[in-house]
Write a protein that holds these residues in place. Structure first.
Motif, PDB file in Angstrom:
ATOM      1  N   VAL A  90     -35.712   4.837 -21.506  1.00 22.36           N
ATOM      2  CA  VAL A  90     -34.317   5.173 -21.734  1.00 22.36           C
ATOM      3  C   VAL A  90     -33.529   4.870 -20.468  1.00 22.36           C
ATOM      4  O   VAL A  90     -34.035   5.044 -19.354  1.00 22.36           O
ATOM      5  N   TYR A  91     -32.323   4.395 -20.674  1.00 22.13           N
ATOM      6  CA  TYR A  91     -31.458   4.004 -19.569  1.00 22.13           C
ATOM      7  C   TYR A  91     -30.157   4.809 -19.640  1.00 22.13           C
ATOM      8  O   TYR A  91     -29.701   5.195 -20.719  1.00 22.13           O
ATOM      9  N   LEU A  92     -29.573   5.008 -18.481  1.00 21.20           N
ATOM     10  CA  LEU A  92     -28.265   5.644 -18.429  1.00 21.20           C
ATOM     11  C   LEU A  92     -27.381   4.806 -17.518  1.00 21.20           C
ATOM     12  O   LEU A  92     -27.589   4.775 -16.308  1.00 21.20           O
ATOM     13  N   GLN A  93     -26.440   4.107 -18.128  1.00 21.52           N
ATOM     14  CA  GLN A  93     -25.459   3.347 -17.369  1.00 21.52           C
ATOM     15  C   GLN A  93     -24.287   4.260 -17.069  1.00 21.52           C
ATOM     16  O   GLN A  93     -23.641   4.776 -17.991  1.00 21.52           O
ATOM     17  N   MET A  94     -24.030   4.464 -15.794  1.00 23.06           N
ATOM     18  CA  MET A  94     -22.976   5.386 -15.372  1.00 23.06           C
ATOM     19  C   MET A  94     -21.874   4.595 -14.680  1.00 23.06           C
ATOM     20  O   MET A  94     -22.100   3.997 -13.626  1.00 23.06           O
ATOM     21  N   ASN A  95     -20.716   4.586 -15.285  1.00 26.23           N
ATOM     22  CA  ASN A  95     -19.559   3.890 -14.729  1.00 26.23           C
ATOM     23  C   ASN A  95     -18.470   4.894 -14.362  1.00 26.23           C
ATOM     24  O   ASN A  95     -18.493   6.038 -14.812  1.00 26.23           O
ATOM     25  N   SER A  96     -17.530   4.432 -13.581  1.00 24.73           N
ATOM     26  CA  SER A  96     -16.395   5.284 -13.160  1.00 24.73           C
ATOM     27  C   SER A  96     -16.880   6.635 -12.648  1.00 24.73           C
ATOM     28  O   SER A  96     -16.375   7.695 -13.054  1.00 24.73           O
ATOM     29  N   LEU A  97     -17.853   6.586 -11.784  1.00 23.49           N
ATOM     30  CA  LEU A  97     -18.459   7.828 -11.292  1.00 23.49           C
ATOM     31  C   LEU A  97     -17.460   8.668 -10.513  1.00 23.49           C
ATOM     32  O   LEU A  97     -16.607   8.142  -9.780  1.00 23.49           O
ATOM     33  N   LYS A  98     -17.582   9.979 -10.687  1.00 20.26           N
ATOM     34  CA  LYS A  98     -16.715  10.947 -10.039  1.00 20.26           C
ATOM     35  C   LYS A  98     -17.541  11.829  -9.097  1.00 20.26           C
ATOM     36  O   LYS A  98     -18.757  11.917  -9.230  1.00 20.26           O
ATOM     37  N   LEU A  99     -16.849  12.465  -8.175  1.00 24.83           N
ATOM     38  CA  LEU A  99     -17.540  13.352  -7.240  1.00 24.83           C
ATOM     39  C   LEU A  99     -18.362  14.399  -7.987  1.00 24.83           C
ATOM     40  O   LEU A  99     -19.480  14.740  -7.562  1.00 24.83           O
ATOM     41  N   GLU A 100     -17.812  14.877  -9.091  1.00 22.95           N
ATOM     42  CA  GLU A 100     -18.497  15.939  -9.838  1.00 22.95           C
ATOM     43  C   GLU A 100     -19.722  15.454 -10.611  1.00 22.95           C
ATOM     44  O   GLU A 100     -20.414  16.263 -11.232  1.00 22.95           O
ATOM     45  N   ASP A 101     -19.989  14.169 -10.582  1.00 22.39           N
ATOM     46  CA  ASP A 101     -21.221  13.646 -11.186  1.00 22.39           C
ATOM     47  C   ASP A 101     -22.413  13.778 -10.242  1.00 22.39           C
ATOM     48  O   ASP A 101     -23.549  13.503 -10.628  1.00 22.39           O
TER      49      ASP A 101
END
Length: 111
Positions: free
Chosen positions: A76-87
């Motif tokens: 399983v993959y998780l593509q994370m875009n537009s990351l924020k500090l709260e991530d």
């Protein structure tokens, strides 16, 4: 015996992207869910996204439109875009049934 091996965490600036991977191996049932959870310091572990073996996905409201979960067999993959500090958190892969967890991978988003 089931093993979950995660990779892909790291340090990224706000607005950037990261891709996490988790490969499950061992005695895995044909009907299962593979997903990502995260735990920030001082907070409870929370669901980020889940992908079932029958193709159903669901996301936490906080990541909808920014994160995309995908799956190829038992990876399983998780593509994370537009990351924020709260991530910023430790991200864990989870397989159910059986409640198997990966070792976690740190994602740090800086300003």
């Amino acid at each position: 015996q089931v093993q979950l091996v995660e990779s892909g965490g790291g340090l990224v600036q706000a607005g950037g992207s990261l891709r996490l991977s988790c490969e499950a191996s061992g005695s895995i049932r044909s009907v299962n869910n593979l997903g990502w959870y995260r735990q920030a310091p001082g907070k409870q572990r929370e669901l980020v996204a889940m992908y079932s073996s029958v193709g159903i996905t669901n996301y936490a409201n906080s990541v909808k439109g920014r994160f995309t979960i995908s799956r190829a067999k038992n990876t399983v993959y998780l593509q994370m875009n537009s990351l924020k500090l709260e991530d910023t958190a430790v991200y864990y892969c989870k397989l159910t049934p059986g409640d198997y967890w990966g070792q976690g991978t740190q994602v740090t988003v800086s300003s």
